[in-house]
Write a protein that holds these residues in place. Structure first.
Motif, PDB file in Angstrom:
ATOM      1  N   GLU A  35      25.823  23.417  48.676  1.00 42.52           N
ATOM      2  CA  GLU A  35      25.221  22.232  48.054  1.00 42.52           C
ATOM      3  C   GLU A  35      23.701  22.226  48.217  1.00 42.52           C
ATOM      4  N   TRP A  36      23.195  23.054  49.126  1.00 45.48           N
ATOM      5  CA  TRP A  36      21.747  23.129  49.339  1.00 45.48           C
ATOM      6  C   TRP A  36      21.169  24.035  48.253  1.00 45.48           C
ATOM      7  N   ILE A  37      20.598  23.416  47.228  1.00 41.94           N
ATOM      8  CA  ILE A  37      20.074  24.138  46.059  1.00 41.94           C
ATOM      9  C   ILE A  37      18.564  23.898  45.986  1.00 41.94           C
ATOM     10  N   PRO A  38      17.767  24.966  46.039  1.00 46.81           N
ATOM     11  CA  PRO A  38      16.312  24.770  46.013  1.00 46.81           C
ATOM     12  C   PRO A  38      15.836  24.237  44.662  1.00 46.81           C
ATOM     13  N   ILE A  39      14.828  23.396  44.724  1.00 42.24           N
ATOM     14  CA  ILE A  39      14.152  22.956  43.501  1.00 42.24           C
ATOM     15  C   ILE A  39      13.312  24.144  43.031  1.00 42.24           C
ATOM     16  N   ILE A  65      24.795  14.044  59.931  1.00 44.78           N
ATOM     17  CA  ILE A  65      25.334  14.506  61.210  1.00 44.78           C
ATOM     18  C   ILE A  65      25.997  13.335  61.931  1.00 44.78           C
ATOM     19  N   ALA A  66      25.285  12.214  62.045  1.00 40.02           N
ATOM     20  CA  ALA A  66      25.841  11.030  62.706  1.00 40.02           C
ATOM     21  C   ALA A  66      27.065  10.501  61.969  1.00 40.02           C
ATOM     22  N   ARG A  67      27.088  10.684  60.659  1.00 39.67           N
ATOM     23  CA  ARG A  67      28.206  10.200  59.841  1.00 39.67           C
ATOM     24  C   ARG A  67      29.378  11.193  59.802  1.00 39.67           C
ATOM     25  N   ASN A  68      29.210  12.331  60.512  1.00 41.30           N
ATOM     26  CA  ASN A  68      30.226  13.394  60.550  1.00 41.30           C
ATOM     27  C   ASN A  68      30.515  13.998  59.173  1.00 41.30           C
ATOM     28  N   TYR A  69      29.494  14.043  58.309  1.00 43.04           N
ATOM     29  CA  TYR A  69      29.631  14.698  57.007  1.00 43.04           C
ATOM     30  C   TYR A  69      29.446  16.205  57.131  1.00 43.04           C
ATOM     31  N   PHE A  70      28.677  16.631  58.137  1.00 43.99           N
ATOM     32  CA  PHE A  70      28.474  18.052  58.408  1.00 43.99           C
ATOM     33  C   PHE A  70      28.052  18.199  59.857  1.00 43.99           C
ATOM     34  N   SER A  71      28.133  19.419  60.347  1.00 47.05           N
ATOM     35  CA  SER A  71      27.845  19.705  61.756  1.00 47.05           C
ATOM     36  C   SER A  71      26.416  20.227  61.931  1.00 47.05           C
ATOM     37  N   LEU A  72      25.982  20.307  63.190  1.00 48.35           N
ATOM     38  CA  LEU A  72      24.698  20.925  63.492  1.00 48.35           C
ATOM     39  C   LEU A  72      24.670  22.383  63.047  1.00 48.35           C
ATOM     40  N   GLU A  73      25.809  23.052  63.162  1.00 53.96           N
ATOM     41  CA  GLU A  73      25.893  24.455  62.732  1.00 53.96           C
ATOM     42  C   GLU A  73      25.676  24.568  61.222  1.00 53.96           C
ATOM     43  N   THR A  74      26.241  23.637  60.461  1.00 54.90           N
ATOM     44  CA  THR A  74      26.048  23.644  59.011  1.00 54.90           C
ATOM     45  C   THR A  74      24.591  23.349  58.669  1.00 54.90           C
ATOM     46  N   LEU A  75      23.991  22.396  59.381  1.00 53.34           N
ATOM     47  CA  LEU A  75      22.577  22.099  59.149  1.00 53.34           C
ATOM     48  C   LEU A  75      21.729  23.332  59.428  1.00 53.34           C
ATOM     49  N   LYS A  76      22.012  24.015  60.518  1.00 51.48           N
ATOM     50  CA  LYS A  76      21.269  25.238  60.853  1.00 51.48           C
ATOM     51  C   LYS A  76      21.439  26.288  59.755  1.00 51.48           C
ATOM     52  N   ALA A  77      22.639  26.413  59.212  1.00 51.31           N
ATOM     53  CA  ALA A  77      22.878  27.369  58.124  1.00 51.31           C
ATOM     54  C   ALA A  77      22.082  26.984  56.869  1.00 51.31           C
ATOM     55  N   MET A  78      21.992  25.687  56.579  1.00 53.27           N
ATOM     56  CA  MET A  78      21.182  25.238  55.438  1.00 53.27           C
ATOM     57  C   MET A  78      19.718  25.613  55.669  1.00 53.27           C
ATOM     58  N   HIS A  79      19.244  25.382  56.881  1.00 48.44           N
ATOM     59  CA  HIS A  79      17.848  25.693  57.190  1.00 48.44           C
ATOM     60  C   HIS A  79      17.592  27.200  57.196  1.00 48.44           C
ATOM     61  N   ASN A  80      18.572  27.973  57.617  1.00 51.47           N
ATOM     62  CA  ASN A  80      18.442  29.433  57.535  1.00 51.47           C
ATOM     63  C   ASN A  80      18.295  29.877  56.084  1.00 51.47           C
ATOM     64  N   LYS A  81      19.074  29.261  55.188  1.00 45.47           N
ATOM     65  CA  LYS A  81      18.980  29.579  53.757  1.00 45.47           C
ATOM     66  C   LYS A  81      17.592  29.221  53.231  1.00 45.47           C
ATOM     67  N   MET A  82      17.109  28.039  53.603  1.00 45.26           N
ATOM     68  CA  MET A  82      15.782  27.595  53.164  1.00 45.26           C
ATOM     69  C   MET A  82      14.709  28.573  53.643  1.00 45.26           C
ATOM     70  N   GLU A  83      14.769  28.932  54.925  1.00 47.33           N
ATOM     71  CA  GLU A  83      13.773  29.851  55.477  1.00 47.33           C
ATOM     72  C   GLU A  83      13.863  31.229  54.837  1.00 47.33           C
ATOM     73  N   ALA A  84      15.063  31.707  54.551  1.00 48.69           N
ATOM     74  CA  ALA A  84      15.223  33.016  53.912  1.00 48.69           C
ATOM     75  C   ALA A  84      14.581  33.022  52.527  1.00 48.69           C
ATOM     76  N   LEU A  85      14.745  31.938  51.781  1.00 47.04           N
ATOM     77  CA  LEU A  85      14.134  31.858  50.450  1.00 47.04           C
ATOM     78  C   LEU A  85      12.606  31.831  50.542  1.00 47.04           C
ATOM     79  N   VAL A  86      12.084  31.091  51.511  1.00 50.01           N
ATOM     80  CA  VAL A  86      10.638  31.035  51.694  1.00 50.01           C
ATOM     81  C   VAL A  86      10.120  32.404  52.137  1.00 50.01           C
ATOM     82  N   ASN A  87      10.828  33.043  53.066  1.00 51.60           N
ATOM     83  CA  ASN A  87      10.435  34.390  53.523  1.00 51.60           C
ATOM     84  C   ASN A  87      10.450  35.382  52.365  1.00 51.60           C
ATOM     85  N   ALA A  88      11.470  35.299  51.510  1.00 47.22           N
ATOM     86  CA  ALA A  88      11.563  36.205  50.355  1.00 47.22           C
ATOM     87  C   ALA A  88      10.408  35.994  49.382  1.00 47.22           C
TER      88      ALA A  88
END
Length: 190
Positions: A35-39, A65-88
């Protein structure tokens, strides 16, 4: 909360909201990496800023996270994707700061409170006064204004809704998207 260490290159600082600025936003929350789609153009805009010597920090409310919609691990994976796109795209993000609390938790890090900006200042060892803060909501801008940042509102994400409600903040720079914000920042400091 700090997710990643920084590289202190220069004293120029740009603070970016995440959802609606870097990636598409959803009223139902961004709950997975898929669901994490870059603009379009956002990774390139961050790369332009970091290549020009700016410290780029992301400050984002993540109450999912507080609402239990996703975990810290999922958030980290989203941020890894974001950083990979910026690095690329040839750039990097110097720090990602997030508030995992819900709106009723009365924390100091949930925007519009300036706690995330204060964390960024402590992490980088410098004031955010005069830094640009780029967001798509009034709460993003208010958090930055409380620490002396220069506000930029993007029309992406909830930006158009924010404008339609009436933005009673003076001297806000309004641009179409993060790419336009980066262009403004880079030309304003020449």
């Amino acid at each position: 909360m700090v997710e990643k260490p920084f590289r202190n290159l220069m004293n120029k600082l740009v603070i970016l909201d995440r959802d609606g600025v870097i990636n598409e936003d959803s009223d139902n929350y961004i709950k997975s990496v898929d669901e994490w789609i870059p603009i379009p153009g956002s990774a390139e805009a961050i790369a332009q800023l970091s290549s020009a010597g700016y410290l780029v920090a992301v400050a984002t409310n993540q109450s999912g996270i507080a609402r239990n919609y996703f975990s810290l691990e999922t958030l980290k994976a989203m941020h890894n994707k974001m950083e990979a796109l910026v690095n690329a795209a040839g750039g990097h993000i110097d720090g990602i700061f997030f508030c995992p609390h819900g709106p009723d938790d009365r924390c100091q890090c949930r925007k519009p409170s300036p706690g995330l900006i204060t964390q960024i200042e402590k992490h980088f060892g410098q004031s955010a006064e005069g830094a640009f803060i780029v967001g798509d909501s009034k709460r993003d801008l208010e958090a930055g204004l409380a620490r002396g940042c220069t506000p930029i509102l993007v029309r992406t994400g909830k930006g158009e809704r924010t404008l339609a409600k009436g933005l009673d903040i003076e001297n806000v720079i309004i641009v179409d998207d993060l790419q336009a914000a980066a262009t403004y920042i880079l030309t304003a400091n020449q």
